[in-house]
Design an enzyme around this catalytic site. Structure first.
Site, PDB file in Angstrom:
ATOM      1  N   GLU A   1     -10.569 -12.535  15.410  1.00  0.00           N
ATOM      2  CA  GLU A   1     -10.607 -11.369  14.516  1.00  0.00           C
ATOM      3  C   GLU A   1      -9.236 -10.692  14.390  1.00  0.00           C
ATOM      4  O   GLU A   1      -9.143  -9.473  14.269  1.00  0.00           O
ATOM      5  CB  GLU A   1     -11.660 -10.367  14.996  1.00  0.00           C
ATOM      6  CG  GLU A   1     -13.071 -10.922  14.961  1.00  0.00           C
ATOM      7  CD  GLU A   1     -14.125  -9.945  15.460  1.00  0.00           C
ATOM      8  OE1 GLU A   1     -13.792  -9.112  16.318  1.00  0.00           O
ATOM      9  OE2 GLU A   1     -15.270 -10.009  14.992  1.00  0.00           O
TER      10      GLU A   1
ATOM     11  N   GLU B   1     -20.012 -15.369  13.428  1.00  0.00           N
ATOM     12  CA  GLU B   1     -20.783 -14.292  14.054  1.00  0.00           C
ATOM     13  C   GLU B   1     -21.716 -13.642  13.043  1.00  0.00           C
ATOM     14  O   GLU B   1     -21.279 -12.875  12.182  1.00  0.00           O
ATOM     15  CB  GLU B   1     -19.867 -13.226  14.672  1.00  0.00           C
ATOM     16  CG  GLU B   1     -19.090 -13.695  15.878  1.00  0.00           C
ATOM     17  CD  GLU B   1     -18.365 -12.574  16.607  1.00  0.00           C
ATOM     18  OE1 GLU B   1     -18.709 -11.379  16.370  1.00  0.00           O
ATOM     19  OE2 GLU B   1     -17.464 -12.878  17.408  1.00  0.00           O
TER      20      GLU B   1
END
Length: 739
Positions: free
Chosen positions: A193, A262
């Protein structure tokens, strides 16, 4: 068919038409013929065969080895193809060059259990992982290596990151676990991320991200590397999506498949907050939409959340439970109807797999918020996804001369373009209700007690005329740091009955003692870690002793430059004296790192602390800074066990030396917004569906069955910070009933 090969750093292409047709006819031959993992813009190829992959996150250190086979089997039965896990750097390298891969951190054992279950594995090496894990998985010691700033283009950080990444890669290679070696690891991840914050790091951001990708590719693992939320990932690395919804996500190259690393089926919890829940209908809707729009790999984060044992929770203020409202709960029991509803969804998607992967997609719009994607292949296969994205109204559509009714916010899956195999809003699985059945502690012995001294025990570690940063001082060797000082009130100086002690702190929590007595406690929370505390204080003429026990409740785990976020008091003042406010911030402060009980290893049944325990004819209860120990029998049966701590304050617990974790039955506000039912319709966000207003965020604490001795004699140790009644601690057996 041309597919992108990732067996080297170069963007080469391989021709696999004959092998593909052979595998299409004889798919069982795939592993014995080839273990290559390649990709193009539509999907992964595993052993030459296009695949749709449904994956499930299970973090090995958030459960125990005895649970791993059952968790993996439950995931497989739920219709998943792969298990995804992070690799937790600070758990594996607690000090520079010293590695640990035992017990809950036995990565190889976990990986082989996944392999032996016949599932693939996605290995997210990171090694920064976030994950609500302490310090985002990066070792605290690395912050103190000269010249280090995390996750930017500086050599000390890159050196240690590369060394650890290579260590993990070499370990997997040695065990022959990568698919290129005939193993089952089909994807690996570097970084995590970073694209969301890359620009914050200025000139060091993009070069670091590109270095991380290049470093990963140089490991030559023979399977693709991924970078989640990395919008500028280079050509040979697949950028992926993390969100509640990823149907509109597009990779940064048409040559890369659409991967969702995710999908959050719930959310994490923080002490003092309510509990979040995501409806199964909405999760199924998000997954169906993803595959409707060309998705190829989808992973649930988390499928089993587990437990933040010991001091592994991050945040700060992340609870010891990492249940995540996942399809398999913290204790290893399937959560219905979520698990069953998703299993039915997976079955419907798998019925469409060949047509989705080899067919052409046509979009049909029936009206506002009403559409279908139709996949047809050359062999006559047809699959359809009919979507009603209206949040309120049922819709009726005419498709291929047949009417279909679509509930609001739902997708119907038609594997043959005729019959509805699954609708995301129609839950057929029975609901399970969890019961925690009380089981009193069975013991032939009473409680033993050790009382911590208020303030400095032994000699001070150091003395300074300033308030030091908590984390820089403890380096996370403990949650606790004592700040102690004294001050004189002259005999002629009047002391107001309204004297106030005022503390400003960077976080996370503190207990204030004046002249040996607990005066007050202050805390931040999951939204704001800083706090100010103003409390009435009783002073006396002459010498007054002030002892402040500062505490961390998990270190920050995400955000740019998070390693520079400090903790501990920054200002201490006293008002209410005759003509002054006494500023103690620059007084001479004596410091002590940790508790005496920690130093004596009172939590360990094998330590040297037995001589320090005492028994009392009347057990001291509701006393701060008190250690309690009792020998308890193993609860009967095989139900999972929780430790009910609702009558305690705040502290730590251990069983047979194993760290149960931080306990804190801190209550949420009764004025928070909670719902008795959850409307699945419309986009989900973490505060949409909450329960537990006015209740402890976490009352029960998971104690794995494997931690109990078969002989039945178990040592339970509690450290209580503020005061509680240990005689009211009980075990609870966790059971589920379907309705």
């Amino acid at each position: 068919m041309a597919t992108r090969s990732t067996s080297s750093k170069n963007s080469t292409y391989i021709l696999s038409l004959p092998l593909f047709f052979l595998l299409l006819v004889f798919p069982s031959l795939s592993l014995s013929i080839s273990s290559n993992v390649t990709y193009d813009g539509r999907s992964l190829f595993i052993s030459g065969r296009r695949r749709i992959i449904i994956s499930a996150s299970i973090h090995y250190p958030r459960s125990v080895p005895a649970m791993w086979p059952g968790l993996v089997e439950a995931a497989k039965e739920g219709g998943v193809d792969a298990i995804e896990t992070y690799v937790f750097w600070n758990g594996h390298e607690p000090s520079p060059g010293n590695y640990y891969f035992e017990d809950r951190f036995d990565l190889v054992k976990f990986a082989k259990i996944v392999r032996d279950a016949g599932l693939y594995m996605i290995l997210r090496i990171g090694p920064f992982v976030a994950a609500e894990w302490n310090y985002g998985g990066v070792p605290v010691w690395l912050h103190y290596v000269p010249g280090t700033t995390f996750r930017t283009n500086v050599e000390p950080f890159k050196k240690h990151m590369e060394r650890f990444t290579k260590y993990i890669v070499d370990m997997m290679k040695h065990e022959r676990l990568f698919a290129s070696q005939g193993g089952h690891i089909i994807l690996a991840q570097i970084e995590n991320e970073y694209g969301d914050i890359e620009k914050v790091y200025g000139d060091g951001g993009k070069p670091y991200a590109m270095w991380a990708a290049s470093m990963a590719l140089s490991q030559d693992i023979g399977v693709p590397w991924i970078m989640c939320q990395q919008y500028d990932a280079p050509d040979n690395v697949i950028n992926t999506c993390n969100s509640f919804y990823c149907d509109q996500f597009k990779p940064n190259s048409p040559n890369k498949p659409k991967i969702w690393t995710e999908n959050w089926p719930g959310w994490f919890q923080t002490f003092g907050a309510t509990n979040p829940h995501r409806p199964p209908e909405d999760i199924a809707f998000s997954v169906a939409r993803f595959f409707q729009k060309g998705g190829t790999v989808q992973n649930y984060y988390m499928y089993h959340g587990g437990t933040n044992f010991g001091r592994t929770a991050g945040g700060p203020f992340i609870t010891t439970s990492y249940d995540y409202d996942a399809p398999i709960d913290e204790y290893g029991l399937v959560r219905q109807p979520k698990w069953g509803h998703l299993k039915e969804l997976h079955n419907a998607i798998k019925q469409c797999e060949n047509t989705l992967l080899f067919g052409n997609s046509t979009l049909i719009t029936f009206g506002p918020l009403l559409e279908a994607n139709i996949y047809t292949d050359h062999s006559g296969g047809c699959a359809a996804f009919l979507s009603n994205m209206d949040e309120e109204k049922d819709k009726l559509i005419l498709f291929q001369n047949k009417s279909y009714s679509l509930p609001p916010w739902s997708v119907s899956i038609l594997p043959d373009c005729k019959n509805v195999a699954f609708n995301t809003a129609k839950v057929k699985t029975q609901t399970s209700v969890v019961e925690m059945i009380d089981e009193k502690l069975q013991s032939s012995e009473g409680w033993s007690v050790f009382k911590e001294k208020v303030g400095i025990w032994g000699n001070p570690d150091f003395v300074k005329s300033e308030l030091v940063d908590h984390i820089n001082t403890t380096k996370d060797s403990t949650d606790y740091l004592w700040y102690t000082t004294s001050f004189d009130i002259k005999g002629g100086e009047k002391i107001s009955k309204q004297s106030l002690l005022m503390v400003e702190s960077k976080g996370h929590a503190a207990h204030l003692f004046v002249n040996g007595k607990l005066q007050a406690s202050g805390y931040g929370n999951g939204t704001e870690i800083k706090f100010n505390l103003t409390t009435p204080v009783t002073l006396k003429p002459g010498r007054n002793d002030l002892a402040l026990l500062s505490m961390t409740v998990g270190l920050p785990n995400a955000g740019p430059f998070y390693e520079w976020v400090g903790a501990g008091p920054t200002s201490v003042k006293i008002s209410g004296l005759t003509s002054r406010t006494l500023d103690l911030s620059s007084h001479s402060w004596a410091y002590k790192i940790g508790l005496e009980g920690e130093h004596l290893s009172l939590f360990s049944p094998y330590g040297n602390g037995d001589l320090n325990w005492k028994t009392y004819s009347q057990l001291p209860i509701n006393q701060p800074l008190t250690w309690y120990k009792i020998i308890v029998d193993t609860p009967k049966g095989d139900d999972p066990i929780g430790l009910d701590m609702q009558h305690m304050g705040k502290g730590l617990a251990w069983l047979n030396g194993y760290p149960v974790g931080r306990y804190w039955p801190r209550k949420s506000s009764p004025n928070d917004k909670c719902t008795t039912t959850c409307n699945y319709r419309g986009k989900f966000f973490p505060d949409k569906c909450r329960t537990g207003c006015g209740q402890p965020t976490q009352r029960w604490y998971h104690v794995p069955r494997s931690w109990f001795h078969p002989t039945g004699k178990n040592t339970l140790v509690i450290f209580e910070e503020t005061g509680g009644d240990p005689t009211k601690i009980i075990f609870a057996r966790r059971q589920t009933k379907n309705f």
